[in-house]
Design an enzyme around this catalytic site. Structure first.
Site, PDB file in Angstrom:
ATOM      1  N   SER A   1       0.803  -1.226   0.000  1.00  6.91           N
ATOM      2  CA  SER A   1       0.000   0.000   0.000  1.00  6.91           C
ATOM      3  C   SER A   1       0.835   1.275   0.000  1.00  6.91           C
ATOM      4  O   SER A   1       0.324   2.349  -0.314  1.00  6.91           O
ATOM      5  CB  SER A   1      -0.933   0.014   1.215  1.00  6.91           C
ATOM      6  OG  SER A   1      -0.194  -0.105   2.422  1.00  6.91           O
TER       7      SER A   1
ATOM      8  N   ASP B   1      -3.776   8.056   7.944  1.00  4.31           N
ATOM      9  CA  ASP B   1      -4.839   7.233   8.518  1.00  4.31           C
ATOM     10  C   ASP B   1      -4.355   6.335   9.657  1.00  4.31           C
ATOM     11  O   ASP B   1      -5.047   5.415  10.059  1.00  4.31           O
ATOM     12  CB  ASP B   1      -5.508   6.388   7.436  1.00  4.31           C
ATOM     13  CG  ASP B   1      -4.530   5.468   6.704  1.00  4.31           C
ATOM     14  OD1 ASP B   1      -3.398   5.285   7.193  1.00  4.31           O
ATOM     15  OD2 ASP B   1      -4.895   4.934   5.636  1.00  4.31           O
TER      16      ASP B   1
ATOM     17  N   HIS C   1      -0.758   4.761   7.001  1.00  2.82           N
ATOM     18  CA  HIS C   1      -0.105   5.382   5.847  1.00  2.82           C
ATOM     19  C   HIS C   1       0.133   6.867   6.111  1.00  2.82           C
ATOM     20  O   HIS C   1      -0.482   7.443   7.014  1.00  2.82           O
ATOM     21  CB  HIS C   1      -0.972   5.192   4.594  1.00  2.82           C
ATOM     22  CG  HIS C   1      -1.425   3.792   4.395  1.00  2.82           C
ATOM     23  ND1 HIS C   1      -2.706   3.355   4.751  1.00  2.82           N
ATOM     24  CD2 HIS C   1      -0.771   2.711   3.912  1.00  2.82           C
ATOM     25  CE1 HIS C   1      -2.806   2.071   4.470  1.00  2.82           C
ATOM     26  NE2 HIS C   1      -1.652   1.647   3.973  1.00  2.82           N
TER      27      HIS C   1
END
Length: 381
Positions: free
Chosen positions: A46, A345, A348
């Site tokens: 991610s 978040d 990240h």
């Protein structure tokens, strides 16, 4: 007198930092363009996924606002409010943003992004043998390498043609492996149990580098892991009243030591690869030091000093993070100024954090990529 000296030092540091950023923005923003890369190929999770996960899971939280709100003003599958490090690397190389491999409308003239949010280095089968069953993406590094093989098989006329094309490409192998550890630690494994996984994870990354070299790669960057003890997800999970557990930046020492252990083994593997492939430039991407540089200079870089380890998009607790109420859920809101936050978040980072880390990283890897050789070689053929 003492306060005057401290004030003078602060002003001097501020001038140095602002001067550094000004020089970077004016002179080095496109420094990788001198390497004359024709393409970039990205493997990872991610930290670098530009849309593969949402192609497979179109209703997931990453496919909703506020993800993407800052740059694109819509979700693109990037796990941030805007751009990622790979986007800044592409811009520095004067290459268009990389489309995700699973995007049927993607343009792949200048590279492909194979990274998938939630991806692991080890396969689901290997992880299950270690009693790690929560693997939401079910995409491993091996799967991404298979996608890469399929892409080259359909776009190259022959092996020789692929070697010719890929010798002018930049290959990013990772960051990968972080999720193997995340799923284990969040699933209740002890740090010692997870530490026992590291040699196998690193060996898997090493094998992946060998495989991309087999596709003709001549320039490979292999990033290490971030200092995970500085991230809201782990500061929340392992929060303690023991002040000795934290360092001067309020990061959890044991978890950062774990990241260092992974990174040390990875760098050893890179040195072994260099010895085995002397004609290939293989560079370690020091995400750990890049992040710590930004965190340690955060006040001078315009970040909110009261929220350095709080998620911008989150809810609850000291770090504004609750894994059961993750960003993207209707009841969870984002802060008004993401550019003043490091964490997006809780897992990240924000676009601004990624921009600064990418800048540090680009300046670090550039001399090691030996781009003068690429230019001279290209002009000779």
């Amino acid at each position: 007198m003492a306060s005057a000296i401290l004030t003078g030092r602060f002003v001097f540091s501020l001038v140095l930092i602002l001067g550094f950023l000004k020089v970077i923005s004016s002179n080095y923003a496109d420094i990788l363009s001198t390497c004359k890369f024709d393409a970039i190929f990205q493997l990872g999770d991610s930290i670098s996924d530009t849309g593969n996960f949402i192609q497979k899971n179109p209703s997931c939280i990453f496919a909703r606002l506020p993800y993407g709100e800052t740059f694109f003003e819509k979700p693109t599958g990037r796990c941030s409010d805007g751009l990622l490090m790979i986007d800044y690397i592409a811009m520095s190389a004067e290459i268009p943003f990389l489309d995700s491999y699973l995007n049927k409308d993607g343009l792949f003239d200048h590279g492909v992004n194979f990274a998938v949010a939630g991806a692991t280095a080890l396969s689901e089968e290997v992880l299950s043998k270690r009693n790690i069953s929560f693997v939401p993406a079910n995409i491993s590094l091996s799967t991404q390498l298979d996608w890469m093989f399929s892409y080259f098989y359909t776009t190259c006329n022959s092996d020789k043609d692929c070697y010719k094309k890929n010798e002018r490409a930049l290959f990013m192998v990772g960051e990968i492996g972080g999720n193997d550890y995340n799923y284990a630690l969040l699933g209740g494994k002890t740090l010692e149990e997870v530490k026992a996984m590291v040699p196998e994870v690193v060996q898997t990354i090493k094998s992946a580098v060998k495989r991309v070299i087999g596709y003709g790669a001549t320039r490979v960057v292999v990033p290490g892991n971030f200092p995970i003890g500085c991230f809201p997800i782990y500061l929340t999970k392992f929060q303690t009243n023991d002040t000795a557990a934290y360092d001067e930046l309020h990061c959890l020492k044991e978890l950062n030591d774990f990241s260092i252990y992974h990174n040390d083994l990875l760098q050893q593997a890179i040195e072994e690869l260099k010895a085995e492939h002397p004609n290939v430039i293989i560079v370690y991407g020091n995400y750990y030091n890049a992040f710590l540089w930004v965190l340690s200079k955060a006040n001078l870089l315009g970040f909110d000093p009261t929220s350095l380890q709080k998620a911008c998009c989150g809810i609850g607790g000291e770090y504004n993070f609750d894994l059961s109420n993750f960003c993207g859920k209707p009841e969870v809101t984002a802060c008004l100024n993401p550019s003043e936050r490091l964490s997006w978040d809780g897992v990240h980072l924000t676009q601004r954090a990624y921009e600064l880390i990418a800048t540090w990283l680009i300046l670090d890897i550039y001399p090691q990529l030996q781009c003068e050789y690429i230019v001279s070689y290209s002009s000779a053929i």
